[in-house]
Design a protein around this motif. Structure first.
Motif, PDB file in Angstrom:
ATOM      1  N   LYS A 187     -61.606 -18.719  43.541  1.00 12.85           N
ATOM      2  CA  LYS A 187     -60.364 -19.418  43.881  1.00 12.85           C
ATOM      3  C   LYS A 187     -60.256 -19.672  45.381  1.00 12.85           C
ATOM      4  O   LYS A 187     -59.700 -20.691  45.809  1.00 12.85           O
ATOM      5  N   TYR A 188     -60.789 -18.738  46.175  1.00 13.72           N
ATOM      6  CA  TYR A 188     -60.735 -18.856  47.638  1.00 13.72           C
ATOM      7  C   TYR A 188     -62.149 -18.716  48.197  1.00 13.72           C
ATOM      8  O   TYR A 188     -62.583 -17.616  48.548  1.00 13.72           O
ATOM      9  N   PRO A 189     -62.886 -19.808  48.261  1.00 14.50           N
ATOM     10  CA  PRO A 189     -64.312 -19.759  48.627  1.00 14.50           C
ATOM     11  C   PRO A 189     -64.604 -19.172  50.001  1.00 14.50           C
ATOM     12  O   PRO A 189     -65.713 -18.684  50.231  1.00 14.50           O
ATOM     13  N   ASN A 190     -63.624 -19.211  50.896  1.00 13.08           N
ATOM     14  CA  ASN A 190     -63.851 -18.666  52.235  1.00 13.08           C
ATOM     15  C   ASN A 190     -63.575 -17.171  52.334  1.00 13.08           C
ATOM     16  O   ASN A 190     -63.820 -16.569  53.381  1.00 13.08           O
ATOM     17  N   ALA A 191     -63.105 -16.570  51.251  1.00 11.32           N
ATOM     18  CA  ALA A 191     -62.793 -15.139  51.254  1.00 11.32           C
ATOM     19  C   ALA A 191     -64.039 -14.340  50.865  1.00 11.32           C
ATOM     20  O   ALA A 191     -64.090 -13.678  49.834  1.00 11.32           O
ATOM     21  N   THR A 192     -65.035 -14.410  51.720  1.00 18.28           N
ATOM     22  CA  THR A 192     -66.367 -13.872  51.400  1.00 18.28           C
ATOM     23  C   THR A 192     -66.608 -12.450  51.895  1.00 18.28           C
ATOM     24  O   THR A 192     -67.616 -11.842  51.541  1.00 18.28           O
ATOM     25  N   GLU A 193     -65.689 -11.915  52.711  1.00  9.26           N
ATOM     26  CA  GLU A 193     -65.948 -10.607  53.316  1.00  9.26           C
ATOM     27  C   GLU A 193     -65.636  -9.473  52.345  1.00  9.26           C
ATOM     28  O   GLU A 193     -64.679  -9.532  51.565  1.00  9.26           O
ATOM     29  N   LEU A 194     -66.472  -8.442  52.425  1.00  5.38           N
ATOM     30  CA  LEU A 194     -66.308  -7.259  51.588  1.00  5.38           C
ATOM     31  C   LEU A 194     -66.540  -6.042  52.472  1.00  5.38           C
ATOM     32  O   LEU A 194     -67.676  -5.678  52.771  1.00  5.38           O
ATOM     33  N   SER A 195     -65.433  -5.465  52.948  1.00  5.75           N
ATOM     34  CA  SER A 195     -65.483  -4.333  53.875  1.00  5.75           C
ATOM     35  C   SER A 195     -65.487  -3.042  53.080  1.00  5.75           C
ATOM     36  O   SER A 195     -64.458  -2.623  52.535  1.00  5.75           O
ATOM     37  N   MET A 196     -66.641  -2.412  53.003  1.00  8.38           N
ATOM     38  CA  MET A 196     -66.746  -1.146  52.272  1.00  8.38           C
ATOM     39  C   MET A 196     -68.027  -0.427  52.692  1.00  8.38           C
ATOM     40  O   MET A 196     -69.012  -1.056  53.072  1.00  8.38           O
ATOM     41  N   GLY A 197     -67.958   0.879  52.642  1.00 10.82           N
ATOM     42  CA  GLY A 197     -69.083   1.704  53.063  1.00 10.82           C
ATOM     43  C   GLY A 197     -68.813   2.347  54.405  1.00 10.82           C
ATOM     44  O   GLY A 197     -68.506   1.669  55.383  1.00 10.82           O
ATOM     45  N   TYR A 208     -74.254  -3.443  46.826  1.00  6.28           N
ATOM     46  CA  TYR A 208     -73.217  -4.150  46.066  1.00  6.28           C
ATOM     47  C   TYR A 208     -72.510  -5.202  46.917  1.00  6.28           C
ATOM     48  O   TYR A 208     -71.366  -5.545  46.652  1.00  6.28           O
ATOM     49  N   GLY A 209     -73.201  -5.719  47.907  1.00  5.14           N
ATOM     50  CA  GLY A 209     -72.715  -6.889  48.612  1.00  5.14           C
ATOM     51  C   GLY A 209     -71.790  -6.664  49.784  1.00  5.14           C
ATOM     52  O   GLY A 209     -71.111  -7.605  50.218  1.00  5.14           O
ATOM     53  N   ALA A 210     -71.732  -5.452  50.339  1.00  8.72           N
ATOM     54  CA  ALA A 210     -70.888  -5.219  51.509  1.00  8.72           C
ATOM     55  C   ALA A 210     -71.288  -6.154  52.644  1.00  8.72           C
ATOM     56  O   ALA A 210     -72.466  -6.321  52.938  1.00  8.72           O
ATOM     57  N   THR A 211     -70.306  -6.752  53.282  1.00  6.13           N
ATOM     58  CA  THR A 211     -70.572  -7.601  54.453  1.00  6.13           C
ATOM     59  C   THR A 211     -70.121  -6.928  55.744  1.00  6.13           C
ATOM     60  O   THR A 211     -70.440  -7.401  56.829  1.00  6.13           O
TER      61      THR A 211
END
Length: 228
Positions: A187-197, A208-211
């Protein structure tokens, strides 16, 4: 200074080694140096060693450090702690990123208090992925509704998600967060960040794709909790 520079270098070496092992070549994760309770001099040492992104948990501490280090104009400040409504102004005026949006009221206050001279504040939704009563964050089922509300706030820019899994549940939580991230991006293509770890589980997060990964003691040493 040398110790911080050495620890920072080791952290980047370990990150690069893990990225190579996982065949992560492009878009390597951002290493966020969590500097809460540490003096401005420690941040300056890390800055001089090449670090630019720093994470703070307390609004007053963020504001004080931003003022003390204002000569370093390319520092990027990330607010990563829980945020009370009476402290949003400090964060709106000094942070570049907020990782811990967990209710609309906080987002609205940040949006209203963001100075017109500053670019949009980049924000992440904090998901309480392990459903802990003691943890901040929204339920996974509330993600899209809050994202829709925030997308209407012109001085905020929705960039993705953040989570802090319960001890011993990292892998399950990270897998669930990756699924949520994919759902949000539809739905929000620019919401690509995944802050974890963090220090103890960041290698799992990368799988698992953390950015963004958040490292504190690995760079600055043990925290002084008397300051919290």
């Amino acid at each position: 200074m040398n110790n911080i520079a050495e620890q920072l270098g080791l952290a980047y070496h370990n990150l690069n080694e893990k990225c190579s092992a996982l065949a992560i070549v492009a878009n390597k994760p951002l290493l966020l140096a969590v500097s809460k309770t540490k003096p401005s001099s420690a941040i300056a040492s890390a800055y001089l060693a090449g670090q630019r992104h720093f994470g703070e948990n307390y609004p007053q501490e963020l504001a004080e450090k931003a003022a003390a280090l204002q000569q370093y104009r390319d520092i990027v400040w990330h607010f990563i702690g829980p945020l009370q409504s009476n402290k949003t102004k400090l964060v709106a005026e000094h942070a570049h990123w907020v990782h811990s949006i967990d209710r609309l009221k906080i987002a609205q206050r940040l949006a209203a208090q963001r100075p017109e001279t500053m670019p949009a504040l980049k924000v992440l939704l904090q998901i309480n992925i392990s459903n802990e009563a003691s943890k901040a964050g929204i339920a996974a089922t509330e993600m899209l509704a809050l994202a829709d509300e925030i997308s209407q706030l012109g001085t905020l820019e929705l960039k993705g998600l953040m989570a802090i899994p319960a001890p011993g549940q990292s892998e399950t939580a990270f897998a669930a967060m990756q699924t949520l991230s994919i759902k949000l991006q539809k739905k929000y293509p620019n919401a690509t960040e995944l802050s974890m770890g963090m220090s103890d589980d960041w290698p799992q997060a990368l799988r698992y794709g953390a950015t963004m990964i958040r490292l504190g003691t690995a760079i600055f040493g043990a925290r002084d909790y008397d300051k919290e």
